[in-house]
Design a protein around this motif. Structure first.
Motif, PDB file in Angstrom:
ATOM      1  N   ARG A  42       0.218   4.335 -16.227  1.00 21.64           N
ATOM      2  CA  ARG A  42      -0.910   3.520 -15.784  1.00 21.64           C
ATOM      3  C   ARG A  42      -1.081   2.281 -16.655  1.00 21.64           C
ATOM      4  O   ARG A  42      -1.051   2.354 -17.882  1.00 21.64           O
ATOM      5  CB  ARG A  42      -2.195   4.347 -15.809  1.00 21.64           C
ATOM      6  CG  ARG A  42      -3.382   3.661 -15.148  1.00 21.64           C
ATOM      7  CD  ARG A  42      -4.575   4.587 -15.105  1.00 21.64           C
ATOM      8  NE  ARG A  42      -5.725   3.934 -14.507  1.00 21.64           N
ATOM      9  CZ  ARG A  42      -6.921   4.508 -14.392  1.00 21.64           C
ATOM     10  NH1 ARG A  42      -7.090   5.751 -14.838  1.00 21.64           N
ATOM     11  NH2 ARG A  42      -7.927   3.850 -13.847  1.00 21.64           N
ATOM     12  N   GLU A  62       0.825  -1.206   0.000  1.00 22.68           N
ATOM     13  CA  GLU A  62       0.000   0.000   0.000  1.00 22.68           C
ATOM     14  C   GLU A  62       0.861   1.259   0.000  1.00 22.68           C
ATOM     15  O   GLU A  62       0.643   2.185  -0.793  1.00 22.68           O
ATOM     16  CB  GLU A  62      -0.940  -0.013   1.210  1.00 22.68           C
ATOM     17  CG  GLU A  62      -2.029   1.032   1.123  1.00 22.68           C
ATOM     18  CD  GLU A  62      -3.073   0.875   2.217  1.00 22.68           C
ATOM     19  OE1 GLU A  62      -4.033   1.665   2.224  1.00 22.68           O
ATOM     20  OE2 GLU A  62      -2.918  -0.038   3.064  1.00 22.68           O
ATOM     21  N   SER A  89       4.944   5.408 -12.920  1.00 24.16           N
ATOM     22  CA  SER A  89       3.641   6.061 -12.800  1.00 24.16           C
ATOM     23  C   SER A  89       2.780   5.890 -14.043  1.00 24.16           C
ATOM     24  O   SER A  89       1.628   6.318 -14.071  1.00 24.16           O
ATOM     25  CB  SER A  89       3.825   7.559 -12.505  1.00 24.16           C
ATOM     26  OG  SER A  89       4.522   8.198 -13.563  1.00 24.16           O
ATOM     27  N   ARG A  99       1.453   4.028  -3.127  1.00 23.72           N
ATOM     28  CA  ARG A  99       1.244   5.474  -2.991  1.00 23.72           C
ATOM     29  C   ARG A  99       2.479   6.248  -3.420  1.00 23.72           C
ATOM     30  O   ARG A  99       2.380   7.338  -3.991  1.00 23.72           O
ATOM     31  CB  ARG A  99       0.883   5.834  -1.549  1.00 23.72           C
ATOM     32  CG  ARG A  99      -0.520   5.414  -1.128  1.00 23.72           C
ATOM     33  CD  ARG A  99      -0.951   6.154   0.141  1.00 23.72           C
ATOM     34  NE  ARG A  99      -0.013   5.935   1.236  1.00 23.72           N
ATOM     35  CZ  ARG A  99      -0.149   4.983   2.154  1.00 23.72           C
ATOM     36  NH1 ARG A  99      -1.178   4.142   2.085  1.00 23.72           N
ATOM     37  NH2 ARG A  99       0.734   4.841   3.127  1.00 23.72           N
ATOM     38  N   SER A 136      -5.164  -0.251  -2.504  1.00 19.45           N
ATOM     39  CA  SER A 136      -5.629   0.019  -1.142  1.00 19.45           C
ATOM     40  C   SER A 136      -7.016  -0.556  -0.886  1.00 19.45           C
ATOM     41  O   SER A 136      -7.356  -0.899   0.253  1.00 19.45           O
ATOM     42  CB  SER A 136      -5.648   1.530  -0.877  1.00 19.45           C
ATOM     43  OG  SER A 136      -4.338   2.066  -0.922  1.00 19.45           O
ATOM     44  N   HIS A 171       0.646   5.119 -10.272  1.00 20.18           N
ATOM     45  CA  HIS A 171      -0.398   6.068 -10.633  1.00 20.18           C
ATOM     46  C   HIS A 171      -1.422   6.117  -9.495  1.00 20.18           C
ATOM     47  O   HIS A 171      -1.732   5.084  -8.890  1.00 20.18           O
ATOM     48  CB  HIS A 171      -1.059   5.604 -11.935  1.00 20.18           C
ATOM     49  CG  HIS A 171      -2.017   6.601 -12.515  1.00 20.18           C
ATOM     50  ND1 HIS A 171      -3.300   6.755 -12.032  1.00 20.18           N
ATOM     51  CD2 HIS A 171      -1.883   7.472 -13.557  1.00 20.18           C
ATOM     52  CE1 HIS A 171      -3.914   7.682 -12.742  1.00 20.18           C
ATOM     53  NE2 HIS A 171      -3.081   8.141 -13.661  1.00 20.18           N
ATOM     54  N   PRO A 172      -1.968   7.288  -9.175  1.00 18.17           N
ATOM     55  CA  PRO A 172      -2.928   7.378  -8.061  1.00 18.17           C
ATOM     56  C   PRO A 172      -4.103   6.419  -8.179  1.00 18.17           C
ATOM     57  O   PRO A 172      -4.566   5.874  -7.157  1.00 18.17           O
ATOM     58  CB  PRO A 172      -3.390   8.840  -8.117  1.00 18.17           C
ATOM     59  CG  PRO A 172      -2.239   9.572  -8.728  1.00 18.17           C
ATOM     60  CD  PRO A 172      -1.641   8.628  -9.725  1.00 18.17           C
ATOM     61  N   ALA A 173      -4.600   6.191  -9.388  1.00 16.44           N
ATOM     62  CA  ALA A 173      -5.724   5.262  -9.551  1.00 16.44           C
ATOM     63  C   ALA A 173      -5.298   3.834  -9.218  1.00 16.44           C
ATOM     64  O   ALA A 173      -6.086   3.057  -8.652  1.00 16.44           O
ATOM     65  CB  ALA A 173      -6.256   5.331 -10.989  1.00 16.44           C
ATOM     66  N   GLU A 174      -4.053   3.478  -9.541  1.00 14.42           N
ATOM     67  CA  GLU A 174      -3.553   2.146  -9.199  1.00 14.42           C
ATOM     68  C   GLU A 174      -3.358   2.011  -7.695  1.00 14.42           C
ATOM     69  O   GLU A 174      -3.666   0.953  -7.105  1.00 14.42           O
ATOM     70  CB  GLU A 174      -2.248   1.883  -9.946  1.00 14.42           C
ATOM     71  CG  GLU A 174      -2.416   1.823 -11.449  1.00 14.42           C
ATOM     72  CD  GLU A 174      -1.101   1.733 -12.186  1.00 14.42           C
ATOM     73  OE1 GLU A 174      -1.086   1.147 -13.283  1.00 14.42           O
ATOM     74  OE2 GLU A 174      -0.085   2.257 -11.673  1.00 14.42           O
ATOM     75  N   ALA A 175      -2.836   3.053  -7.076  1.00 13.56           N
ATOM     76  CA  ALA A 175      -2.648   3.024  -5.629  1.00 13.56           C
ATOM     77  C   ALA A 175      -3.989   2.874  -4.919  1.00 13.56           C
ATOM     78  O   ALA A 175      -4.115   2.127  -3.937  1.00 13.56           O
ATOM     79  CB  ALA A 175      -1.935   4.287  -5.162  1.00 13.56           C
ATOM     80  N   ALA A 176      -5.014   3.563  -5.429  1.00  7.51           N
ATOM     81  CA  ALA A 176      -6.336   3.457  -4.831  1.00  7.51           C
ATOM     82  C   ALA A 176      -6.902   2.049  -5.009  1.00  7.51           C
ATOM     83  O   ALA A 176      -7.544   1.503  -4.100  1.00  7.51           O
ATOM     84  CB  ALA A 176      -7.271   4.492  -5.455  1.00  7.51           C
TER      85      ALA A 176
END
Length: 221
Positions: free
Chosen positions: A152, A99, A150, A103, A115, A107-112
């Protein structure tokens, strides 16, 4: 069109095995052996060279066959195709701080997405994306330079992945001519990522390019 294994521009053949050490040399030897088998020529008629950036290519009778090689402790993988530039990566599944790593690097969408998964699924999900990113960097011939971590990857609609050893690569969001996929092998102990770059990768979301993943002997002949 030459339809022999590895010469079909619509198919990527990924061969993998477990090892007990010496992965780098074994990967080179197995690449030459299997490329020779694909082409029906003696190994002496094929050799491995490298582009300035380090990407391998075959010389001699192997010219025109796109290849990629990957190895990690205890396993290796090689990819061959007659079409677009190809990249392959392999990683052993292990517990990670998935996790926080996601972060920091993804990429933020992948991190989300990571999580939101059950904790026991996050490490393999991170490696699922990581191997594809490494494979894309190899297909581009530039590694992870220029923000490769990063970049995606295609979203996963169904998780955890099934036991299928291969699938159709899907387009990377926002990148023409780049497709990737991943597969769990060795009873889920390893993840293999595969990517393609070039004109032959177009239309892969419609089933234009398939990936076949097959286990081979890790003992060079």
């Amino acid at each position: 069109m030459d339809r022999r294994l590895g010469m079909d521009p619509d198919t990527v053949t990924v061969l993998w095995c477990t090892t007990d050490g010496g992965e780098r040399q074994k990967a080179r030897t197995l690449l030459l052996r299997n490329a020779a088998d694909v082409l029906g020529v003696p190994k002496s008629e094929i050799w491995v060279e490298h582009e300035p950036g380090g990407r391998p290519f075959l010389g001699g009778a192997g010219a025109g066959v796109r290849v990629s090689v990957a190895h990690t402790r205890g396993a290796l993988a090689i990819a061959l195709t007659g079409g677009a530039q190809v990249g392959v990566d392999v990683e052993g599944v292990r517990r990670l701080r998935a996790e926080s790593m996601a972060r920091a690097w993804l990429h933020p969408a992948e991190a989300a997405w990571i999580s939101g998964l059950p904790e026991q699924e996050r490490s393999v999900a991170f490696l699922w994306l990581w191997t594809q990113k490494e494979a894309v960097g190899k297909a581009l011939g530039q590694g992870l330079r220029g923000g490769g971590m990063s970049r995606r990857m295609p979203a996963e609609e169904h998780w955890p992945p099934g036991p299928h050893a291969g699938s159709a690569p899907r387009p990377l969001p926002g990148f023409d001519g780049l497709v990737s996929c991943a597969a769990l092998v060795n009873d889920g102990r390893h993840v293999i990522g595969v990517a393609l770059h070039g004109d032959a990768a177009h239309g892969s979301d419609a089933g234009g390019v398939g990936v076949q993943v097959r286990r081979i002997s890790g003992t060079p002949a």
